[in-house]
Design a protein around this motif. Structure first.
Motif, PDB file in Angstrom:
ATOM      1  N   GLY A  12       0.812  -1.206   0.000  1.00  0.00           N
ATOM      2  CA  GLY A  12       0.000   0.000   0.000  1.00  0.00           C
ATOM      3  C   GLY A  12       0.849   1.262   0.000  1.00  0.00           C
ATOM      4  N   GLY A  13       0.225   2.394  -0.340  1.00  0.00           N
ATOM      5  CA  GLY A  13       0.894   3.680  -0.259  1.00  0.00           C
ATOM      6  C   GLY A  13       1.875   3.980  -1.355  1.00  0.00           C
ATOM      7  N   THR A  14       1.776   3.300  -2.479  1.00  0.00           N
ATOM      8  CA  THR A  14       2.734   3.519  -3.567  1.00  0.00           C
ATOM      9  C   THR A  14       2.222   4.519  -4.611  1.00  0.00           C
ATOM     10  N   GLY A  15       1.050   5.104  -4.391  1.00  0.00           N
ATOM     11  CA  GLY A  15       0.521   6.068  -5.348  1.00  0.00           C
ATOM     12  C   GLY A  15      -0.248   5.436  -6.481  1.00  0.00           C
ATOM     13  N   LYS A  16      -0.709   4.234  -6.263  1.00  0.00           N
ATOM     14  CA  LYS A  16      -1.414   3.477  -7.304  1.00  0.00           C
ATOM     15  C   LYS A  16      -2.651   4.213  -7.817  1.00  0.00           C
ATOM     16  N   THR A  17      -3.526   4.634  -6.917  1.00  0.00           N
ATOM     17  CA  THR A  17      -4.771   5.282  -7.333  1.00  0.00           C
ATOM     18  C   THR A  17      -4.520   6.642  -7.956  1.00  0.00           C
ATOM     19  N   SER A  18      -3.597   7.414  -7.383  1.00  0.00           N
ATOM     20  CA  SER A  18      -3.318   8.739  -7.940  1.00  0.00           C
ATOM     21  C   SER A  18      -2.747   8.627  -9.343  1.00  0.00           C
ATOM     22  N   LEU A  19      -1.868   7.666  -9.569  1.00  0.00           N
ATOM     23  CA  LEU A  19      -1.313   7.477 -10.912  1.00  0.00           C
ATOM     24  C   LEU A  19      -2.380   6.980 -11.876  1.00  0.00           C
ATOM     25  N   CYS A  20      -3.255   6.088 -11.413  1.00  0.00           N
ATOM     26  CA  CYS A  20      -4.321   5.586 -12.274  1.00  0.00           C
ATOM     27  C   CYS A  20      -5.249   6.728 -12.685  1.00  0.00           C
ATOM     28  N   PHE A  21      -5.624   7.582 -11.729  1.00  0.00           N
ATOM     29  CA  PHE A  21      -6.502   8.718 -12.024  1.00  0.00           C
ATOM     30  C   PHE A  21      -5.882   9.646 -13.052  1.00  0.00           C
ATOM     31  N   GLN A  22      -4.638  10.030 -12.828  1.00  0.00           N
ATOM     32  CA  GLN A  22      -3.995  10.962 -13.760  1.00  0.00           C
ATOM     33  C   GLN A  22      -3.769  10.314 -15.129  1.00  0.00           C
ATOM     34  N   ALA A  23      -3.309   9.052 -15.132  1.00  0.00           N
ATOM     35  CA  ALA A  23      -3.004   8.390 -16.398  1.00  0.00           C
ATOM     36  C   ALA A  23      -4.249   8.204 -17.253  1.00  0.00           C
ATOM     37  N   LEU A  24      -5.350   7.761 -16.647  1.00  0.00           N
ATOM     38  CA  LEU A  24      -6.537   7.490 -17.465  1.00  0.00           C
ATOM     39  C   LEU A  24      -7.172   8.787 -17.967  1.00  0.00           C
ATOM     40  N   THR A  25      -7.124   9.869 -17.175  1.00  0.00           N
ATOM     41  CA  THR A  25      -7.702  11.127 -17.649  1.00  0.00           C
ATOM     42  C   THR A  25      -6.830  11.753 -18.737  1.00  0.00           C
ATOM     43  N   PHE A  26      -5.505  11.714 -18.567  1.00  0.00           N
ATOM     44  CA  PHE A  26      -4.606  12.187 -19.617  1.00  0.00           C
ATOM     45  C   PHE A  26      -4.834  11.383 -20.896  1.00  0.00           C
ATOM     46  N   TYR A  27      -4.878  10.075 -20.743  1.00  0.00           N
ATOM     47  CA  TYR A  27      -5.027   9.172 -21.890  1.00  0.00           C
ATOM     48  C   TYR A  27      -6.315   9.480 -22.645  1.00  0.00           C
ATOM     49  N   ALA A  28      -7.417   9.596 -21.925  1.00  0.00           N
ATOM     50  CA  ALA A  28      -8.708   9.846 -22.569  1.00  0.00           C
ATOM     51  C   ALA A  28      -8.761  11.237 -23.199  1.00  0.00           C
ATOM     52  N   ASN A  29      -8.177  12.216 -22.518  1.00  0.00           N
ATOM     53  CA  ASN A  29      -8.188  13.582 -23.046  1.00  0.00           C
ATOM     54  C   ASN A  29      -7.435  13.684 -24.365  1.00  0.00           C
ATOM     55  N   GLN A  30      -6.381  12.891 -24.496  1.00  0.00           N
ATOM     56  CA  GLN A  30      -5.562  12.935 -25.712  1.00  0.00           C
ATOM     57  C   GLN A  30      -6.086  12.019 -26.809  1.00  0.00           C
ATOM     58  N   ARG A  31      -7.102  11.221 -26.495  1.00  0.00           N
ATOM     59  CA  ARG A  31      -7.697  10.311 -27.482  1.00  0.00           C
ATOM     60  C   ARG A  31      -9.223  10.451 -27.429  1.00  0.00           C
ATOM     61  N   PRO A  32      -9.740  11.601 -27.839  1.00  0.00           N
ATOM     62  CA  PRO A  32     -11.188  11.858 -27.697  1.00  0.00           C
ATOM     63  C   PRO A  32     -12.062  10.913 -28.516  1.00  0.00           C
ATOM     64  N   ASP A  33     -11.485  10.234 -29.494  1.00  0.00           N
ATOM     65  CA  ASP A  33     -12.269   9.308 -30.320  1.00  0.00           C
ATOM     66  C   ASP A  33     -12.348   7.914 -29.710  1.00  0.00           C
ATOM     67  N   GLU A  34     -11.594   7.682 -28.622  1.00  0.00           N
ATOM     68  CA  GLU A  34     -11.638   6.384 -27.952  1.00  0.00           C
ATOM     69  C   GLU A  34     -12.622   6.427 -26.791  1.00  0.00           C
ATOM     70  N   ARG A  35     -13.194   5.273 -26.465  1.00  0.00           N
ATOM     71  CA  ARG A  35     -14.022   5.126 -25.275  1.00  0.00           C
ATOM     72  C   ARG A  35     -13.177   4.434 -24.210  1.00  0.00           C
ATOM     73  N   VAL A  36     -13.128   5.029 -23.041  1.00  0.00           N
ATOM     74  CA  VAL A  36     -12.285   4.537 -21.949  1.00  0.00           C
ATOM     75  C   VAL A  36     -13.170   4.179 -20.762  1.00  0.00           C
ATOM     76  N   LEU A  37     -12.932   3.010 -20.200  1.00  0.00           N
ATOM     77  CA  LEU A  37     -13.681   2.551 -19.034  1.00  0.00           C
ATOM     78  C   LEU A  37     -12.734   2.389 -17.853  1.00  0.00           C
ATOM     79  N   ALA A  38     -13.075   3.000 -16.732  1.00  0.00           N
ATOM     80  CA  ALA A  38     -12.358   2.782 -15.475  1.00  0.00           C
ATOM     81  C   ALA A  38     -13.157   1.796 -14.630  1.00  0.00           C
ATOM     82  N   ILE A  39     -12.466   0.839 -14.023  1.00  0.00           N
ATOM     83  CA  ILE A  39     -13.112  -0.120 -13.127  1.00  0.00           C
ATOM     84  C   ILE A  39     -12.389  -0.053 -11.786  1.00  0.00           C
ATOM     85  N   ASP A  40     -13.113   0.326 -10.759  1.00  0.00           N
ATOM     86  CA  ASP A  40     -12.527   0.519  -9.441  1.00  0.00           C
ATOM     87  C   ASP A  40     -12.779  -0.725  -8.588  1.00  0.00           C
ATOM     88  N   VAL A  41     -11.790  -1.609  -8.549  1.00  0.00           N
ATOM     89  CA  VAL A  41     -11.932  -2.844  -7.776  1.00  0.00           C
ATOM     90  C   VAL A  41     -11.142  -2.687  -6.470  1.00  0.00           C
TER      91      VAL A  41
END
Length: 340
Positions: A12-41
């Motif tokens: 725990g505490g390695t920044g997993k969620t913060s990196l996932c949040f930033q990476a998926l939003t950056f990724y989706a913002n730069q690929r507006p023609d793609e559909r991106v799904l986040a799954i919070d398990v």
């Protein structure tokens, strides 16, 4: 199946969620023609709260409302659907569990959807493990249960191009369900000796490497998954987080980072099939300290690229985000996204 990235570390505490949040939003913002799904398990559901608006945008209220509907509109609600008949895939309406964060948080790209997290996963954990470990002649209960999330993804057909999974820092049954549905693994680590051990632990848990005794081999995740003809997720990125909580000299800090690099180089040479790249440089990414920019970003549920420098109010306190520091955050996350 869409490309599926799982962000996970048993530590725990390695920044997993913060990196996932930033990476998926950056990724989706730069690929507006793609559909991106986040799954919070993850029972903490922090990724869900961030996407729904963070602390200042009442993200927790949106999440709580979804959890309190007669049919929980979360990953926990989906698991509730599966538990009465765990070994037979039912008729699934996946959209019953999917939300569009942009409807609640305007900072999030409109092409992102999410299946929200749920603390009920912890309550479900023992029951799910029992179902997976039943002995039924002629069938494999474990693979039937571990495929629950895969069944849900397959029910979506080609609706999504890329999936980001935020997995819990554990190796409980619901974490195994998450990892079994991924084909690529993003492994965040810190620059300390405990993270060196965490890398070794991760490879033991997922790939069955260096188990303490051969008696564990038959129960290993890798053994059971491969027995069903299934591929293991490949390590795609190891993200080294630089956080100021480690008050050490630059030389000591560099020594730890180099030792992590050396460990990964040895693993790639010995087990190339476990990685999606052949060179250490193509696997390792360094993430700079987010500092105040990170505090503001996560309080507001706002990706770094959409954040503005300057002074702002966060929960009644005035904080200042320096433009230089904010740009460092953007550049660091961009390096990670460039590898996806």
């Amino acid at each position: 199946m869409p490309k599926t990235y799982a962000f996970w570390n048993n530590k725990g505490g390695t920044g997993k969620t913060s990196l996932c949040f930033q990476a998926l939003t950056f990724y989706a913002n730069q690929r507006p023609d793609e559909r991106v799904l986040a799954i919070d398990v993850c029972p903490q559901a922090n990724l869900s709260e961030l996407l729904f608006g963070g602390l200042t945008g009442q993200g927790s209220d949106v999440l709580l409302a979804r959890q309190n509907e007669p049919t929980r509109r979360t990953i926990g609600g989906y698991f509730e659907l599966r538990m009465p008949n765990p070994y037979t895939a039912p008729q699934i309406d996946p959209h019953a569990y999917i939300a569009t964060p942009a409807e609640y948080n305007t900072a999030i790209p409109e092409n992102i959807d999410i299946i929200a997290g749920d603390p009920i996963l912890e309550l479900q954990s023992n029951a799910v493990s029992t179902l997976a470990n039943n002995q039924i002649p002629g069938t494999s209960p474990w693979i039937k249960v571990v495929d629950w999330l895969r069944d849900l993804i397959e029910s979506l057909g080609e609706e999504y191009d890329t999936i980001f999974i935020d997995a819990n820092p554990s190796f409980s049954m619901y974490t195994q369900i998450a990892l079994a549905s991924a084909d690529r693994l993003v492994l965040p680590v810190m620059a300390d000796d405990s993270s060196r051990r965490a890398i070794q632990n991760a490879f033991s848990l997922i790939y069955g490497l260096k188990l303490p005794s051969a008696i564990y081999t038959q129960y290993a995740f890798a053994t059971k998954l491969q027995a069903e003809g299934r591929a293991l997720p490949k390590v795609h990125v190891i993200a080294k987080n630089r956080l100021t909580q480690y008050v050490v000299s630059a030389s000591a800090y560099t020594a730890v980072l180099r030792s992590i690099d050396a460990d990964v180089k040895t693993l790639i040479a010995a087990y190339p099939e476990m990685f999606s790249a052949k060179e250490t440089a193509d696997v390792m990414v360094e993430i700079r300290d987010f500092q105040t920019a990170g505090v503001v970003s996560f309080a507001r549920g706002c990706p770094f690229y959409a954040q503005k420098p300057g002074r702002m109010d966060v929960m009644g306190k005035r904080v200042r985000v320096k433009g230089e520091y904010l740009q460092n955050c953007v550049d660091s996350i961009q390096q990670l996204v460039d590898e996806l």
